[in-house]
Scaffold this motif. Structure first.
Motif, short mmCIF file in Angstrom:
data_model
loop_
_atom_site.label_atom_id
_atom_site.label_comp_id
_atom_site.label_asym_id
_atom_site.label_seq_id
_atom_site.Cartn_x
_atom_site.Cartn_y
_atom_site.Cartn_z
N LEU A 47 0.82 -1.21 0.00
CA LEU A 47 0.00 0.00 0.00
C LEU A 47 0.86 1.26 0.00
O LEU A 47 0.54 2.25 -0.68
CB LEU A 47 -0.93 -0.01 1.21
CG LEU A 47 -2.05 -1.06 1.18
CD1 LEU A 47 -2.82 -1.06 2.49
CD2 LEU A 47 -2.99 -0.81 0.01
N LEU A 48 1.94 1.21 0.75
CA LEU A 48 2.83 2.37 0.81
C LEU A 48 3.48 2.61 -0.55
O LEU A 48 3.52 3.76 -1.05
CB LEU A 48 3.90 2.15 1.88
CG LEU A 48 4.91 3.30 2.08
CD1 LEU A 48 4.18 4.56 2.52
CD2 LEU A 48 5.98 2.90 3.10
N LEU A 49 3.98 1.55 -1.17
CA LEU A 49 4.64 1.70 -2.46
C LEU A 49 3.64 2.06 -3.56
O LEU A 49 3.99 2.76 -4.52
CB LEU A 49 5.36 0.40 -2.82
CG LEU A 49 6.58 0.07 -1.94
CD1 LEU A 49 7.05 -1.34 -2.18
CD2 LEU A 49 7.71 1.06 -2.21
N ALA A 50 2.39 1.61 -3.41
CA ALA A 50 1.36 1.92 -4.41
C ALA A 50 1.01 3.40 -4.42
O ALA A 50 0.44 3.89 -5.40
CB ALA A 50 0.12 1.08 -4.15
N SER A 51 1.33 4.10 -3.36
CA SER A 51 1.03 5.53 -3.32
C SER A 51 1.86 6.31 -4.33
O SER A 51 1.48 7.40 -4.76
CB SER A 51 1.28 6.09 -1.91
OG SER A 51 2.66 5.99 -1.57
N ARG A 53 3.72 4.27 -6.95
CA ARG A 53 3.76 3.40 -8.13
C ARG A 53 2.54 2.49 -8.07
O ARG A 53 2.55 1.48 -7.37
CB ARG A 53 5.05 2.58 -8.18
CG ARG A 53 6.29 3.44 -8.28
CD ARG A 53 7.53 2.58 -8.31
NE ARG A 53 8.74 3.39 -8.35
CZ ARG A 53 9.98 2.87 -8.34
NH1 ARG A 53 10.16 1.56 -8.32
NH2 ARG A 53 11.02 3.67 -8.38
N ARG A 54 1.54 2.84 -8.83
CA ARG A 54 0.25 2.15 -8.72
C ARG A 54 0.34 0.67 -9.11
O ARG A 54 -0.51 -0.12 -8.72
CB ARG A 54 -0.80 2.86 -9.59
CG ARG A 54 -1.14 4.26 -9.08
CD ARG A 54 -2.26 4.88 -9.90
NE ARG A 54 -3.50 4.15 -9.77
CZ ARG A 54 -4.36 4.31 -8.76
NH1 ARG A 54 -4.07 5.16 -7.78
NH2 ARG A 54 -5.49 3.64 -8.72
N ARG A 55 1.37 0.30 -9.85
CA ARG A 55 1.47 -1.11 -10.23
C ARG A 55 1.66 -2.04 -9.02
O ARG A 55 1.46 -3.24 -9.12
CB ARG A 55 2.60 -1.31 -11.23
CG ARG A 55 4.00 -1.05 -10.71
CD ARG A 55 5.03 -1.51 -11.75
NE ARG A 55 6.39 -1.27 -11.30
CZ ARG A 55 7.14 -0.26 -11.71
NH1 ARG A 55 6.64 0.61 -12.58
NH2 ARG A 55 8.38 -0.11 -11.26
#
Length: 311
Positions: A47-51, A53-55
């Protein structure tokens, strides 16, 4: 952090790649227990990284891996339980059974398996009339291997055994609706060394190996749903009725920790329910399960058959 969490979630798969009881299998098995924590870490990282990089949202489904790598549960039945079993590791340093007995008065059971049973705890139990249970098979010790069984029905052909490292287990036979049911109360040593890891897995494999006879294995197994020990039992089609929720340590109301107190049953039996109990003054939470026959049994005279099975 995300990579470590993913690696942790993949650890239970080593059971298929590295079967057996070698040192590497032991090391990997120790770290495989913590699947809920790995899953929570993976979820947070994704969830943190998706903020940015949506992939990374595509990685979220991997959080379900622990549900697929856990040892398989026993068959479940919507019918009421025919036998209720409680497991309670009462802690060798705990000498007062009143909290456990109060919970049992409010939530009755047919069988109670006690691990880490000390002479002082057993004495207090005796003074309390063994909680109203008419039958008791107790082997208290001033060390963690102490064991006991309380039962509302006769415990036929009782036996006391030890594994290769001296960890004890009790065997008895009970009548369940006219059919014999073999019960093992078990507490293998914690697998903090390769030899203890081997002894734990070997014991569960041995007890599960006779699953052509209706069998219940209950106790502090020092193994989680992702452990090679439960996988070894599963190879003989003996599966857990209990869930994967933490039972140790009891601090934190069971929100943290690992689930190592289990009831395993052979294919003739199904689970009706499972639940954790409250803090009883031990470092473990008790567990209560309901089981029943998969099919309606015929009355075959359990006393005769219990003797034959025990010899």
């Amino acid at each position: 952090m995300a990579a470590l969490a993913l690696l942790g979630m993949l650890l239970p798969l080593q059971r298929a790649v590295l079967p057996g009881d070698q040192g590497l299998s032991w090391a990997l098995d120790l770290f495989a227990h913590w699947q809920p924590w790995y899953a929570a870490t993976w979820l947070a990282c994704s969830l943190l990284l998706a903020s940015t990089r949506r992939r990374w949202l595509l990685a979220l489904p991997l959080v379900a891996l622990p549900w697929f790598t856990a040892s398989r549960p026993a068959a479940q039945s919507a019918e009421p339980a025919q036998l209720t079993i409680v497991i309670a590791n009462v802690n060798i340093r705990q000498h007062d059974p009143q909290a456990l007995l109060q919970w049992l008065r409010e939530h009755p059971a047919n069988i109670v398996v006690l691990t880490e049973l000390s002479p002082a705890y057993a004495q207090r139990l005796a003074e309390a009339g063994n909680g109203g249970f008419g039958h008791a098979l107790l082997h208290p010790l001033d060390s963690p291997p102490g064991l006991g069984i309380l039962s509302d029905r006769p415990l036929m052909e009782p036996r006391l055994h030890a594994d290769t490292l001296g960890a004890l287990y009790l065997q008895a036979c009970i009548d369940l609706l006219g059919q014999p049911l073999r019960l093992f109360a078990v507490h293998p040593k914690p697998p903090m060394a390769v030899r203890k890891f081997k002894a734990r897995d070997s014991l569960l494999r041995e007890l599960a190996g006779a699953s052509d006879q209706a069998t219940v294995i209950a106790g502090d197994l020092n193994a989680t749903a992702w452990s090679s020990a439960l996988y070894a039992a599963q190879q003989h089609n003996v599966r857990r009725v209990t869930g994967a929720a933490p039972t140790y340590p009891s601090e934190g109301a069971g929100l943290i920790g690992i689930g190592i107190d289990h009831v395993l049953v052979s294919p003739q039996l199904a689970g009706s329910f499972h639940q954790r109990g409250p803090n009883i003054g031990s470092d473990h939470l008790p567990v209560k399960v309901g089981i029943r026959w998969q099919a309606a049994p015929a009355n075959v005279g359990s006393r005769q058959h219990c003797r034959l099975l025990a010899e």
